[in-house]
Design an enzyme around this catalytic site. Sequence first.
Site, mmCIF file in Angstrom:
data_model
loop_
_atom_site.group_PDB
_atom_site.id
_atom_site.type_symbol
_atom_site.label_atom_id
_atom_site.label_comp_id
_atom_site.label_asym_id
_atom_site.label_seq_id
_atom_site.Cartn_x
_atom_site.Cartn_y
_atom_site.Cartn_z
ATOM 1 C CE LYS A 1 5.885 4.557 -15.229
ATOM 2 N NZ LYS A 1 6.397 4.784 -13.935
ATOM 3 C CG LEU B 1 9.589 -1.087 -13.743
ATOM 4 C CD1 LEU B 1 10.214 -2.464 -13.890
ATOM 5 C CD2 LEU B 1 10.553 -0.016 -14.253
ATOM 6 C CG ASP C 1 1.370 5.713 -15.214
ATOM 7 O OD1 ASP C 1 1.400 6.964 -15.241
ATOM 8 O OD2 ASP C 1 1.994 5.022 -14.396
HETATM 9 P P1 ATP Z 1 2.684 1.980 -11.932
HETATM 10 O O1 ATP Z 1 4.136 2.176 -12.320
HETATM 11 O O2 ATP Z 1 1.704 2.390 -12.988
HETATM 12 O O3 ATP Z 1 2.355 2.475 -10.565
HETATM 13 P P2 ATP Z 1 3.360 -0.634 -11.153
HETATM 14 O O4 ATP Z 1 4.392 -1.100 -12.147
HETATM 15 O O5 ATP Z 1 3.866 -0.101 -9.878
HETATM 16 O O6 ATP Z 1 2.453 0.405 -11.852
HETATM 17 P P3 ATP Z 1 1.754 -2.948 -11.694
HETATM 18 O O7 ATP Z 1 2.791 -3.930 -12.141
HETATM 19 O O8 ATP Z 1 0.903 -2.356 -12.744
HETATM 20 O O9 ATP Z 1 2.398 -1.800 -10.805
HETATM 21 O O10 ATP Z 1 0.873 -3.705 -10.608
HETATM 22 C C1 ATP Z 1 0.195 -3.091 -9.534
HETATM 23 C C2 ATP Z 1 -0.844 -4.085 -8.989
HETATM 24 O O11 ATP Z 1 -1.871 -4.228 -9.967
HETATM 25 C C3 ATP Z 1 -0.287 -5.479 -8.776
HETATM 26 O O12 ATP Z 1 -0.110 -5.678 -7.416
HETATM 27 C C4 ATP Z 1 -1.285 -6.433 -9.384
HETATM 28 O O13 ATP Z 1 -1.959 -7.185 -8.412
HETATM 29 C C5 ATP Z 1 -2.305 -5.572 -10.092
HETATM 30 N N1 ATP Z 1 -2.418 -5.840 -11.558
HETATM 31 C C6 ATP Z 1 -3.542 -5.710 -12.252
HETATM 32 N N2 ATP Z 1 -3.351 -5.967 -13.554
HETATM 33 C C7 ATP Z 1 -2.059 -6.269 -13.704
HETATM 34 C C8 ATP Z 1 -1.256 -6.611 -14.843
HETATM 35 N N3 ATP Z 1 -1.776 -6.723 -16.067
HETATM 36 N N4 ATP Z 1 0.055 -6.812 -14.649
HETATM 37 C C9 ATP Z 1 0.579 -6.697 -13.393
HETATM 38 N N5 ATP Z 1 -0.138 -6.392 -12.297
HETATM 39 C C10 ATP Z 1 -1.439 -6.170 -12.433
#
Ligand code: ATP
Length: 286
Positions: A11, A99, A136
């Site tokens: 997203k 994302l 989210d």
């Molecule tokens: P948001 O936009 O919800 O804040 P994000 O895109 O910034 O999320 P994610 O890619 O979800 O962040 O990852 C955040 C942290 O969560 C990573 O540093 C990783 O170690 C951990 N993590 C746990 N599960 C997952 C997963 N399925 N995919 C990616 N990262 C994950």
Amino acid sequence: MDKVIIKCPAKINLSLDVVGKRQDGYHLVKMIMQSISLFDDVTVEKNGGGIRLYCKNKDVPDNEDNIAYRAAKLIIDRFNIDGGVDIFIEKRIPVAAGLAGGSTDAAGVIKAMNRIFDLGMDRDEMMELGLKLGADVPFCIMGGTALAEGIGEVLTPLKPFEAWCVVAKPNISVSTKEVYRSLRLDEITRHPETTRIIDYMERGNIEGVAENMVNVLETVTIKRHPVIFEIKNIMMEFHALGSLMSGSGPTVFGLFKDKGKAEICYNRLRDYLKEVYLVRTFNGEV
Ligand code: ATP
């Protein structure tokens, strides 16, 4: 059916406002959420017992630290499931990028297990369960275009919005928690006019949306990582109608009406960055 593959979309936030803080420290937000056609493939398969998670990306944990693993555990406990699952994550969404990559994988596991164990949950029940994992996750279960309020869980579906997006992640990682912790509500100088943006979206006016997009977290993340500002500028130079950081960053997206222009911007950014994607807003069913 013992095995299901779910396409889990990333997203972006077409706007992100923080309007207050709850007693427990959670921030109250007002965000326009939009799924995009950048997907992780999550395969869930029944096994004899236990949860095993496989992902080739070294930045993705393969244990309880993975939100998709925790989603499986939550469902097994809640429904007293005798048996377990193997989860295979084909990671395409950049990690720690703003994302919702983790949240969308968790949403995928909930949908997959609902099917393979015949749990009979409707969408609202899955969203309620998803909220226990993260703010989210309910949106990731719903997908498409929505206004998110509360801590992100109060969702109002919006008319599907169609546009091209160039999505670019600089080679840095950002902690969502850290960014919110550093945000000073009284120092926010410009809040988005969310109702106005929604009005443009409903009329399919991409220019109107693009010109009014605001993310109040940008100042916090850009102060630490000026490269985000540089990428925004490159996108505008290459004819994006507007450009914004997604979530807490560091990913930046540019909005386009014209695919040709988006392609030129995409090709230019690929000279600088490894993680660049040309995608569409996504409103389909997964
Ligand atoms: P948001 O936009 O919800 O804040 P994000 O895109 O910034 O999320 P994610 O890619 O979800 O962040 O990852 C955040 C942290 O969560 C990573 O540093 C990783 O170690 C951990 N993590 C746990 N599960 C997952 C997963 N399925 N995919 C990616 N990262 C994950």
